[in-house]
Every structure is written in C-alpha cells, then in structure tokens.
Enzyme design. Structure first.
Site, short mmCIF file in Angstrom:
data_model
loop_
_atom_site.label_atom_id
_atom_site.label_comp_id
_atom_site.label_asym_id
_atom_site.label_seq_id
_atom_site.Cartn_x
_atom_site.Cartn_y
_atom_site.Cartn_z
N HIS A 27 0.84 -1.20 0.00
CA HIS A 27 0.00 0.00 0.00
C HIS A 27 0.87 1.25 0.00
O HIS A 27 2.08 1.17 0.24
CB HIS A 27 -0.92 0.02 1.24
CG HIS A 27 -0.17 0.16 2.52
ND1 HIS A 27 0.56 -0.86 3.09
CD2 HIS A 27 -0.01 1.23 3.36
CE1 HIS A 27 1.11 -0.46 4.21
NE2 HIS A 27 0.79 0.82 4.40
N ASP A 49 0.62 5.01 1.97
CA ASP A 49 -0.14 5.67 3.04
C ASP A 49 -0.97 6.83 2.46
O ASP A 49 -0.48 7.62 1.66
CB ASP A 49 0.80 6.22 4.11
CG ASP A 49 1.58 5.11 4.79
OD1 ASP A 49 1.10 3.96 4.80
OD2 ASP A 49 2.69 5.40 5.30
N HIS A 64 4.80 0.12 0.32
CA HIS A 64 5.50 -0.65 1.35
C HIS A 64 4.61 -1.75 1.90
O HIS A 64 3.38 -1.74 1.71
CB HIS A 64 6.06 0.25 2.46
CG HIS A 64 5.03 1.11 3.12
ND1 HIS A 64 4.53 2.25 2.56
CD2 HIS A 64 4.41 0.98 4.32
CE1 HIS A 64 3.65 2.80 3.36
NE2 HIS A 64 3.53 2.04 4.44
N ARG A 102 4.95 6.54 14.08
CA ARG A 102 4.87 7.00 12.68
C ARG A 102 4.31 8.42 12.59
O ARG A 102 3.29 8.73 13.21
CB ARG A 102 3.98 6.06 11.86
CG ARG A 102 4.18 6.24 10.38
CD ARG A 102 3.24 5.37 9.59
NE ARG A 102 1.97 6.04 9.38
CZ ARG A 102 0.99 5.57 8.62
NH1 ARG A 102 1.12 4.42 8.00
NH2 ARG A 102 -0.12 6.25 8.48
C1 SIN Z 1 2.95 1.20 7.73
O1 SIN Z 1 2.36 0.59 6.86
O2 SIN Z 1 2.92 2.42 7.77
C2 SIN Z 1 3.75 0.46 8.77
C3 SIN Z 1 4.95 -0.19 8.20
C4 SIN Z 1 5.70 -1.01 9.22
O3 SIN Z 1 5.27 -1.08 10.37
O4 SIN Z 1 6.73 -1.56 8.89
#
Ligand code: SIN
Length: 279
Positions: free
Chosen positions: A100, A102, A254, A269
């Site tokens: 995906h 973000d 990612h 995050r």
């Molecule tokens: C996310 O998708 O923002 C998290 C990625 C992760 O925890 O590695």
C-alpha cells in the site's frame, strides 16, 4: 557548516541508508537539503542508530512540511500527531501487512511517512518497499498508452470503514464512516520533484478505475498490483534498534512483514502533508 552525510544505497531499485546524522539535534539547512535530495533520489531513506523523543521526531518531520495527522491510527499518549504502529503478542493482525501507499485515500495524500523503531521483535518484522518509478519504467508502451488516460478510485473503507474486520484480530483503528469517502487520482502520475513518472495504484486502497465497476477493473488492477511488487522493484529493510525510515508516499509502496507472532513490535509513525498527485 554542512555535516558530511554518507548515503549508502541498499538495493538496485530504491532505498538508501543515511549515516553521519544525529536527529536529536538541530540540523543546518544545507544538511537538510542533502537529506531531502537523498530522500527524493532513493524513495526511502533509513537513519541508523538514533535516540530520539517524539518531540525530536516531530521537529525533524516539520522540516519537511506540516504534519498530516492520520485519522484512524491510535496515537502516542500526549502526542496526537504521532501514530502508534503496534502489534502485541496476542494480535494476529499487523498494520500495513499488504502492499500500500499511506493516505492514497485522501485527495492530498501525505508526502511521506517517518517510522521510528521503539520496540522490535527478536527477529522478523522487516518492512519491504517497492519503487513505483521502476514499476512504471517496466511497462510496455501499449500499456502506458492505455493507463495514461485512466483515473482510479481510492478509499480507506476496507481498512478503516465501519465494516473493517482488522480490529477483531488486534488492530486498534478508530473505525469511521469518514473512511467510506472516495477520491480519484491518475493511474500514471508525474513526480513534482523528480519529473519522473510513477504508477499510482495500490492493493490496500485502490478500489476500481473511475467510471468502471469493480468487476470490470479487477483483472487489470490485479495485474498492476502484482507487477508493482516484482522483486526487482523492491528492497527489504531489516530493522535495528534506533533505526528510522522515511519514505516517499507517491513513488513507493511498502509492506510490513507479519512474521513475529507472539512478540511485540512498536513503531512511532509521523506523516507529512504533501501535494495531490498529478498526471
Ligand atoms: C505502515 O504501513 O505504515 C507500517 C509499516 C511497518 O510497520 O513496517
């Protein structure tokens, strides 16, 4: 004085470690310019061996723009702008465990996300990234011609809408009707900084092509989702204590690997405001 930073690429497609920086201190504009350049050149950069507080992470993030507060994630106590990406030993769900980008469900998706490792499992819990420049570059001219006129519909409904099922498996999202909103973005976009074209559909949030049904869209979207994740377009980051990743949410996707059941993984995050993707 500009600090000397060392940028070490980690794969052929994208990703670079940045060494020689302490993010707990104030960075000169010239150093920030070098970091910014590395970010746009490599799609995702990794800062190693950091020890930073939420204030310091926020301070660094604000050097790139205003904070784009995520509406659905749980947040760190006292820091509504810092989202928690948490998996506990009893949870089976991990946040981000499919390809995906973000905030593609927003009209103006986030420029980038900064993910700082707080608690890591003994092993596992890597994050994979894929370059959507590489995905675009590998498409045939016929496919590019066809995709160039298309727009796609994105929504957070499946992940964060009232009927999302991830909370049953341990996620603590704030499920909401607002996640049912749909936005459209071009399928092939041009990056405002690099001028390069990238593919902008993702399995997490892209529902269908504009003016088509989900059934009509499915075969081509499925091809694009699989194409986008070809191994040669990816890199994989093995988290170490003190690491922080910062990725470009337009030209990368990612995937958080869910291979550490029974252990805790906690990341902080921060997402930064961006610009709407343009064809
Ligand atoms: C996310 O998708 O923002 C998290 C990625 C992760 O925890 O590695």
């Amino acid at each position: 004085m500009t600090r000397q930073i060392e940028v070490r690429p980690i794969s052929g497609a994208l990703g670079a470690e940045i060494h020689g920086l302490d993010l707990s201190g104030e960075l000169e504009n010239s150093t920030m310019a070098a970091v910014r350049q590395a970010f746009f050149d490599h799609g995702v950069v990794f800062f190693m061996d950091q020890q930073i507080t939420p204030e310091q992470q926020l301070g660094f993030a604000r050097r790139f723009g205003e904070i784009d507060v995520n509406r659905y994630f749980p947040t760190v106590d006292g820091y509504p702008e810092v989202a928690e990406v948490r998996k506990e030993p009893d949870d089976s769900y991990n946040i981000g465990g499919s390809w995906h980008t973000d905030h593609s469900y927003d009209a103006t998706p986030a420029l980038g996300s900064m993910l700082y490792a707080k608690t890591l499992p003994e092993r596992g819990g890597d994050t994979m990234f894929a370059s959507m420049y590489a995905a675009y570059d590998a498409l045939s001219s016929g496919m590019v011609d066809m995709l160039s006129g298309l727009r796609a519909v994105h929504s957070g409904a499946r992940a964060f809408g009232p009927k999302a099922t991830s909370n049953d498996r341990g996620a603590k999202f704030k499920l909401s009707e607002t996640a049912l909103a749909e936005v459209e973005h071009p399928v092939i976009c041009t990056h405002a900084e690099s001028g390069r074209k990238y593919l902008y559909v993702n399995r997490g949030f892209t529902l269908r092509f504009a003016n088509m049904t989900e059934d009509e869209s499915k075969p081509l979207l499925e091809f694009l989702f699989q194409h986008a994740a070809r191994p040669e377009f990816t890199c994989r980051f093995n988290w170490r204590p003190g690491a922080m990743a910062f990725w470009d949410n337009l030209c990368t996707q990612h995937f958080a690997v869910n291979d550490y059941h029974g252990q805790t993984r906690l990341m902080h995050r921060i997402t930064i405001q961006g610009r709407a993707p343009q064809a």
